[in-house]
Design a protein around this motif. Structure first.
Motif, mmCIF file in Angstrom:
data_model
loop_
_atom_site.group_PDB
_atom_site.id
_atom_site.type_symbol
_atom_site.label_atom_id
_atom_site.label_comp_id
_atom_site.label_asym_id
_atom_site.label_seq_id
_atom_site.Cartn_x
_atom_site.Cartn_y
_atom_site.Cartn_z
ATOM 1 N N PHE A 148 0.839 -1.189 0.000
ATOM 2 C CA PHE A 148 0.000 0.000 0.000
ATOM 3 C C PHE A 148 0.882 1.250 0.000
ATOM 4 C CE2 PHE A 148 -2.323 -3.433 2.018
ATOM 5 C CZ PHE A 148 -3.520 -3.414 1.328
ATOM 6 N N PHE A 149 0.460 2.227 -0.770
ATOM 7 C CA PHE A 149 1.261 3.432 -0.969
ATOM 8 C C PHE A 149 1.483 4.165 0.356
ATOM 9 C CE2 PHE A 149 2.045 7.844 -2.019
ATOM 10 C CZ PHE A 149 2.951 7.745 -3.065
ATOM 11 N N GLY A 150 2.762 4.425 0.649
ATOM 12 C CA GLY A 150 3.133 5.173 1.843
ATOM 13 C C GLY A 150 3.102 4.390 3.130
ATOM 14 N N VAL A 151 2.769 3.104 3.097
ATOM 15 C CA VAL A 151 2.660 2.288 4.315
ATOM 16 C C VAL A 151 3.862 1.354 4.383
ATOM 17 C CG1 VAL A 151 1.276 0.634 5.597
ATOM 18 C CG2 VAL A 151 0.154 2.404 4.209
ATOM 19 N N SER A 152 4.775 1.625 5.303
ATOM 20 C CA SER A 152 5.959 0.785 5.482
ATOM 21 C C SER A 152 5.648 -0.380 6.403
ATOM 22 C CB SER A 152 7.118 1.609 6.059
ATOM 23 O OG SER A 152 7.467 2.676 5.200
ATOM 24 N N THR A 153 6.360 -1.463 6.181
ATOM 25 C CA THR A 153 6.214 -2.656 7.027
ATOM 26 C C THR A 153 7.552 -2.919 7.706
ATOM 27 O OG1 THR A 153 6.729 -4.059 5.139
ATOM 28 C CG2 THR A 153 4.415 -3.652 5.591
ATOM 29 N N PRO A 154 7.744 -2.372 8.905
ATOM 30 C CA PRO A 154 9.047 -2.544 9.580
ATOM 31 C C PRO A 154 9.376 -3.999 9.856
ATOM 32 C CG PRO A 154 7.413 -1.583 11.068
ATOM 33 C CD PRO A 154 6.794 -1.604 9.719
ATOM 34 N N SER A 246 10.396 -20.101 4.347
ATOM 35 C CA SER A 246 9.406 -19.066 4.630
ATOM 36 C C SER A 246 9.852 -17.780 3.922
ATOM 37 C CB SER A 246 9.278 -18.817 6.137
ATOM 38 O OG SER A 246 8.797 -19.979 6.798
ATOM 39 N N PHE A 247 9.127 -17.411 2.867
ATOM 40 C CA PHE A 247 9.464 -16.215 2.093
ATOM 41 C C PHE A 247 8.762 -15.006 2.706
ATOM 42 C CE2 PHE A 247 10.121 -19.717 -0.811
ATOM 43 C CZ PHE A 247 11.307 -19.377 -1.449
ATOM 44 N N SER A 248 9.518 -13.926 2.858
ATOM 45 C CA SER A 248 8.969 -12.714 3.483
ATOM 46 C C SER A 248 9.342 -11.491 2.647
ATOM 47 C CB SER A 248 9.502 -12.550 4.907
ATOM 48 O OG SER A 248 10.910 -12.425 4.895
ATOM 49 N N LEU A 249 8.587 -10.409 2.863
ATOM 50 C CA LEU A 249 8.790 -9.165 2.142
ATOM 51 C C LEU A 249 8.669 -7.994 3.111
ATOM 52 C CD1 LEU A 249 9.096 -7.650 -0.614
ATOM 53 C CD2 LEU A 249 6.593 -7.604 -0.708
ATOM 54 N N THR A 250 9.655 -7.099 3.054
ATOM 55 C CA THR A 250 9.647 -5.873 3.844
ATOM 56 C C THR A 250 9.628 -4.685 2.889
ATOM 57 O OG1 THR A 250 10.948 -6.960 5.570
ATOM 58 C CG2 THR A 250 10.827 -4.551 5.624
ATOM 59 N N VAL A 251 8.708 -3.752 3.128
ATOM 60 C CA VAL A 251 8.564 -2.588 2.260
ATOM 61 C C VAL A 251 8.830 -1.329 3.082
ATOM 62 C CG1 VAL A 251 7.064 -1.332 0.675
ATOM 63 C CG2 VAL A 251 6.839 -3.812 0.895
ATOM 64 N N THR A 252 9.710 -0.469 2.551
ATOM 65 C CA THR A 252 10.051 0.794 3.208
ATOM 66 C C THR A 252 9.793 1.935 2.239
ATOM 67 O OG1 THR A 252 11.773 -0.320 4.493
ATOM 68 C CG2 THR A 252 11.842 2.089 4.396
ATOM 69 N N TRP A 253 8.979 2.909 2.674
ATOM 70 C CA TRP A 253 8.655 4.077 1.844
ATOM 71 C C TRP A 253 9.398 5.283 2.396
ATOM 72 C CZ3 TRP A 253 5.275 3.879 -2.392
ATOM 73 C CH2 TRP A 253 4.580 2.669 -2.550
ATOM 74 N N THR A 254 10.053 6.042 1.508
ATOM 75 C CA THR A 254 10.775 7.239 1.908
ATOM 76 C C THR A 254 10.418 8.389 0.964
ATOM 77 O OG1 THR A 254 12.685 6.551 0.570
ATOM 78 C CG2 THR A 254 12.719 5.993 2.919
ATOM 79 N N GLN A 255 10.317 9.588 1.545
ATOM 80 C CA GLN A 255 10.059 10.792 0.750
ATOM 81 C C GLN A 255 11.361 11.234 0.079
ATOM 82 O OE1 GLN A 255 6.970 12.213 0.502
ATOM 83 N NE2 GLN A 255 7.680 13.767 -0.954
ATOM 84 N N THR A 256 11.273 11.622 -1.192
ATOM 85 C CA THR A 256 12.440 12.065 -1.940
ATOM 86 C C THR A 256 12.102 13.309 -2.748
ATOM 87 O OG1 THR A 256 14.097 11.401 -3.579
ATOM 88 C CG2 THR A 256 11.872 10.561 -3.873
ATOM 89 N N THR A 257 13.135 14.024 -3.155
ATOM 90 C CA THR A 257 12.950 15.230 -3.968
ATOM 91 C C THR A 257 13.197 14.963 -5.445
ATOM 92 O OG1 THR A 257 15.257 15.858 -3.557
ATOM 93 C CG2 THR A 257 13.578 16.732 -2.059
ATOM 94 N N LYS A 258 13.468 13.729 -5.835
ATOM 95 C CA LYS A 258 13.735 13.409 -7.233
ATOM 96 C C LYS A 258 12.479 13.589 -8.071
ATOM 97 C CE LYS A 258 17.450 10.143 -6.242
ATOM 98 N NZ LYS A 258 17.948 8.755 -6.395
ATOM 99 N N SER A 259 12.695 13.974 -9.324
ATOM 100 C CA SER A 259 11.573 14.251 -10.211
ATOM 101 C C SER A 259 11.020 12.958 -10.807
ATOM 102 C CB SER A 259 12.020 15.185 -11.333
ATOM 103 O OG SER A 259 11.007 15.330 -12.309
ATOM 104 N N PHE A 260 9.701 12.931 -10.973
ATOM 105 C CA PHE A 260 9.055 11.766 -11.572
ATOM 106 C C PHE A 260 9.460 11.595 -13.031
ATOM 107 C CE2 PHE A 260 5.494 10.238 -14.176
ATOM 108 C CZ PHE A 260 5.328 8.971 -13.659
ATOM 109 N N HIS A 261 9.647 12.694 -13.745
ATOM 110 C CA HIS A 261 9.952 12.627 -15.175
ATOM 111 C C HIS A 261 11.363 12.127 -15.447
ATOM 112 C CE1 HIS A 261 6.190 14.649 -16.040
ATOM 113 N NE2 HIS A 261 6.486 15.552 -15.142
#
Length: 315
Positions: A148-154, A246-261
């Motif tokens: 989910f967008f913006g939701v990190s899983t520590p 046992s396969f696992s996944l960790t997702v970390t969301w961080t804010q950045t200043t890089k341009s989408f284009h």
């Protein structure tokens, strides 16, 4: 095959466009001739208005054709806007696996006996692909991972578990020995990872195969858009009969200043992803194009020669 397909499409489009332009020019000529022939009963201003109307109609049709052709070439992705709101689900697509030494040899992601989430396996959602993705042999399908967008899983979220059988051990061992990699796509951005790596036992001197079971996905976002994705692998587990993975996944969301284009610039850097030049494939494609162009030219020359001889006989 790809070269033949591309050249065939180009030739077909050329002939179709030629016929369409000829038909439109004929229609314009007939309209102009009609306006000129009726100048005895219509004033010159009306004839000029008729000609301007025909010219505008001709330009409108041409612009419509150009727009259709542009849209057919520049195919938008399934997530065309690439904009998300907080807590909105973002799909992670699995693509393919193959030996790292030969990137041209690829297979479907689930050609290896990965365990999979029930959601992803049952729905079997396939991504709507563009022409380029289809020609490159992509086989994108839903992974079923809940991201989910913006939701990190520590804490690592266990995706699935499996107990290795003899056949699965043979397949994973072969993949590890041949240095197989896997590829995934997250918001049209590719990520790669290795299936596993061999390890040598210092005591016995034998080499055993190990597989990565932990994956960490680092996502950079800016203004509701994903601009950077990285994946790292960890958690080596032995590939043995009866061993539970046992396969696992960790997702970390961080804010950045890089341009989408500019998010694809890193993939164009040779230091980041260097491709091996396949000279034989380039030469093969070049010779195929020359052969097809020569074949088309030969057909046209024979047709023109036959018409010229016919006109000479008539005269």
């Amino acid at each position: 095959f790809v070269s033949l397909f591309v050249v065939g499409c180009f030739v077909s489009f050329f002939f179709v466009a030629n016929h369409l332009v000829a038909a439109l020019r004929s229609a314009l000529y007939c309209r102009l001739r009609y306006a000129v022939m009726n100048t005895s009963t219509l004033n010159n201003a009306r004839a000029r208005r008729s000609f301007r109307f025909s010219s505008r109609a001709f330009l409108v049709v041409l612009l419509a054709l150009v727009g259709c052709f542009k849209n057919s070439i520049m195919v938008k992705a399934d997530l065309s806007t690439h904009k998300y709101g907080m807590n909105e689900r973002v799909e992670l697509f699995v693509n393919k696996v193959g030996p790292y030494a030969n990137p041209q040899e690829t297979y479907g992601y689930y050609s290896l006996p990965w365990c999979h989430p029930e959601d992803g396996h049952k729905t079997n959602v396939k991504k709507s692909m563009s022409i380029g993705e289809t020609l490159e042999g992509h086989a994108l399908r839903s992974s079923g991972f809940h991201i989910f967008f913006g939701v990190s899983t520590p804490k690592a979220e266990v995706i699935c578990t499996q107990i290795l059988q003899k056949k699965e051990v043979e397949q994973f061992s072969k993949a590890v020995k041949e240095r197989y990699f896997y590829q995934m796509y997250f918001d049209d951005l590719p990520v790669w990872g290795m299936v596993g790596e061999p390890k040598k036992n210092s005591a016995s001197g034998q080499t055993s195969e190990y597989i990565f079971t932990k994956r960490r996905l680092s996502v950079g976002h800016n203004n509701g858009r994903i601009v950077e994705v990285n994946m790292t692998s960890d958690g080596l587990e032995p590939v043995e009969v009866g061993h539970q993975l046992s396969f696992s996944l960790t997702v970390t969301w961080t804010q950045t200043t890089k341009s989408f284009h500019n998010r694809f610039e890193r993939y164009l850097d040779n230091e980041f992803f260097e491709h091996q030049i396949h000279w034989f494939s380039i030469f093969n494609s070049f010779m195929m194009v020359i052969f097809l162009c020569g074949l088309v030219a030969l057909i046209l020359i024979r047709a023109l020669k036959r018409d010229y001889q016919k006109y000479e006989r008539v005269e």
